[in-house]
Design an enzyme around this catalytic site. Structure first.
Site: not given
Ligand code: F6R
Length: 603
Positions: A2, A27, A75, A99-100, A479, A483, A486, A502, A598
């Site tokens: 947040c 945020r 958020w 926040n938190g 992954e 990365k 991309e 193989h 995104k």
């Protein structure tokens, strides 16, 4: 996650707060609010959705002369994005933004409810304001009450509090979530959770440290640590906004890699104790008669699903299959009502994953979403959701979303393992220790980043990359390769190390780069021979391992952890940084790579 702002001064307070929040909106933006005290009058405005809704709501409100105010853009972590859950939270004569996460909010809330306090929101934050007012009742001293309040809070917080009891003062505290205080020559004081809102307003700032708290008004600013006032050392503020939004990092992706330690602690917070794992989002009955699990997702989220399947089977002893959502939706899948259907999505809007979820719902399966965005389409549709709490991810290449998804899934595995009594007490405790240790592993060490920066210059050409790993580290290899492709536009594949012989090994030559994930705790000897086979065919090898590997052309030494997931998270950081540094050297726009979006809301 947040964003918070605060202001003391004579300018138009609403505009200062709203403009500050605008800088923080990236945020989190599921709701926002402001509270202002002027001439002992309190005003509060809140609105769900983007900040423009709050702007519209406050269109006819203006302040003149001295006043104080606080603002928040949210958020969601506890409770849906509604107006009641939006900050500032109010008591009878005070307001707070936070926040938190307050970890012990349930206990605090229970004891306050017994004293007659009524809670109107589902948030952890509301406990702060009632606790403050309860403490104030005893002493009639606002600062004392504030001090006693924060002493009772466990977890992470950055707090700004206003009270009619001291109508010219803002009380503040920081522990684990960022908070900055700024001032200028016009005797104005500003607060914000990052420096972007302060630019153009404050001249000098001070970054509060964990455990610090205090108060500010027109006459003085006092900061305390362990009950002692400290000397405040202000430093000049940059005037580069873009730089400030990125927190000084070159790219949002880089910032998000560095944020992983903090956001993963937020993922864990309130859900894990020394001997248990608990989720507010469901109870045991949700899993009654579940015989197996099917996971559906896309891209990075799919990789998190694949890795978790090893854990669901190994630790919770539940059969688990994983499918790419775009494949699943057209295969006319045979579904069984005793299957738990899990979808994983950062955005909660990915069209293929949403469609897969609809199919599962239609077939009467129980559905659970692991998602980062509350109130997204996937969250609204799923029977229940575990929010990953990564905060907004701006970089198109997903990093902190993946880390938090992995953490949620790992916790879910252990929750189910425990529920089904499939896990030995000692093993369970070791897993919890490893979970609690993970945020430390995710702190990016300067020497590691520097090494990867240097090393990256040798990996800019060649005819391709193979990231290889086994078991859990195979999805991580996928992954790592994703990365890299991309953001660098270099060809990269993730492959199960044992499968190279193989076919793909035919590609091996010095221009083929092998990135070998060689953890100590899973099949080390096996992967070692797979890498030896590639080395014998002259592939260039970058080995990532706690053990020295003499055949490697390059070597990144990892720590000697005794848990595969700790090795997993450390290697995850390495492959993320490697992709970043290669892309930076190639001069690419890391945050907005070509051809990508995104949120993929089309098929
Ligand atoms: C890769 C990446 C994508 C997403 C995929 C799914 O860095 O970001 O592969 O993981 O598009 O998106 P979500 O998780 O939002 O469903």
């Amino acid at each position: 996650m947040c964003g918070i702002v605060g202001y003391i001064g004579k300018k138009e307070i609403k505009n200062i707060l709203l403009n500050g929040l605008k800088e923080l909106e990236y945020r989190g933006y599921d709701s926002a609010g402001i509270a202002i005290i002027q001439n002992e009058n309190m005003q509060v405005f809140k609105a769900v959705g983007k900040l423009e809704n709050l702007e519209r709501k406050t269109k006819n409100f203006k302040t003149e002369g001295f006043g104080i105010g606080i603002g928040h853009t949210r958020w969601a972590t506890h409770g849906k994005p509604t107006e009641l859950n939006a900050h500032p939270h109010l008591g009878k004569f005070s307001y707070v933004v936070h926040n938190g996460i307050i970890e012990n909010y349930k206990e605090l809330k229970e004891s306050l409810e017994k004293k007659g306090y009524q809670f109107v929101s589902q948030t952890d934050t509301e406990t702060i304001i009632h606790l403050f007012e309860e403490n104030y009742k005893k002493s009639n001293d606002a600062f004392k009450a504030f001090k006693e309040t924060i002493a009772k809070l466990k977890g992470a917080f950055a707090i700004l509090l206003l009270t009619k009891a001291e109508p010219n003062t803002i009380f503040f505290a920081k522990n684990g979530s960022p908070l900055i205080l700024g001032k200028n020559d016009e005797n104005e004081i500003f607060f914000a959770s990052s420096d972007a809102p302060l630019i153009g307003h404050a001249k000098e700032i001070v970054y509060l440290e964990d455990g610090e708290y205090g108060y500010a008004n027109e006459k003085e600013i006092r900061i305390f640590r362990n009950s002692k006032a400290i000397e405040i050392k202000f430093s000049p503020l940059t005037d580069d906004k873009e730089f400030a939004q990125k927190g000084g990092y070159r790219f949002f992706m880089e910032k998000e890699i560095y944020e992983q330690s903090r956001v993963v602690s937020e993922t864990i917070m309130g859900r894990v104790t020394q001997d248990s794992i608990d989720f507010d989002e469901f109870d045991e009955s949700f899993f009654e008669n579940i015989e197996n699990i099917k996971i559906c997702a896309c891209g990075t989220s799919y990789h998190a699903g694949l890795a978790s399947a090893y854990l669901f089977e190994r630790l919770a002893k539940i059969p688990c299959s994983v499918e790419i959502a775009s494949e699943f939706r057209y295969k006319e899948p045979l579904l069984n009502k005793n299957t738990l259907f899990i979808v994983i999505s950062q955005s909660g809007e990915t069209a293929d994953t949403l469609e897969a979820l609809k199919i599962a719902k239609k077939a009467g399966l129980r559905t659970l979403a692991v998602c980062n965005v509350d109130n997204s389409s996937i969250v609204r549709l799923a029977d229940t959701t575990v929010l990953t709490r990564a905060g907004i991810e701006k970089g198109v290449a997903s990093t902190k979303a993946f880390a938090t998804q992995m953490m949620v899934l790992w916790m879910l595995v252990l929750y189910l393992a425990n529920l089904r009594k499939n896990i030995d007490k000692n093993v369970f405790e070791k897993e919890i220790d490893a979970i609690l240790h993970t945020p430390k592993i995710l702190v990016v060490k300067n020497h590691l980043h520097e090494k990867i920066k240097r090393l990256s210059k040798r990996y800019l050409h060649g005819h391709g990359f193979f990231y290889i790993g086994r078991d859990l580290f195979f999805p991580l290899a996928l992954e790592g390769a994703l990365k890299l492709k991309e953001i660098s536009y270099l060809h990269a594949e993730g492959y199960p190390a044992g499968e190279m012989k193989h076919g793909p090994i035919a590609l091996a030559d010095p221009e083929l780069f092998t990135i070998a994930l060689m953890p100590k705790n899973i099949l080390y000897e096996k992967i070692k021979s797979n890498v030896e086979e590639l080395s014998a065919r002259d592939s260039t090898i970058l080995a990532i391992s706690p053990y020295e590997f003499e055949l490697a052309d390059d070597f990144i030494k990892t720590a000697d952890y005794n848990h595969p997931m700790l090795e997993f998270f450390e290697m995850m950081l390495i492959v993320q940084l490697l992709a970043l540094e290669i892309a930076v050297r190639l001069g690419n726009d890391v945050d907005m790579p070509r051809n990508l979006a995104k949120s993929v809301t089309v098929e």
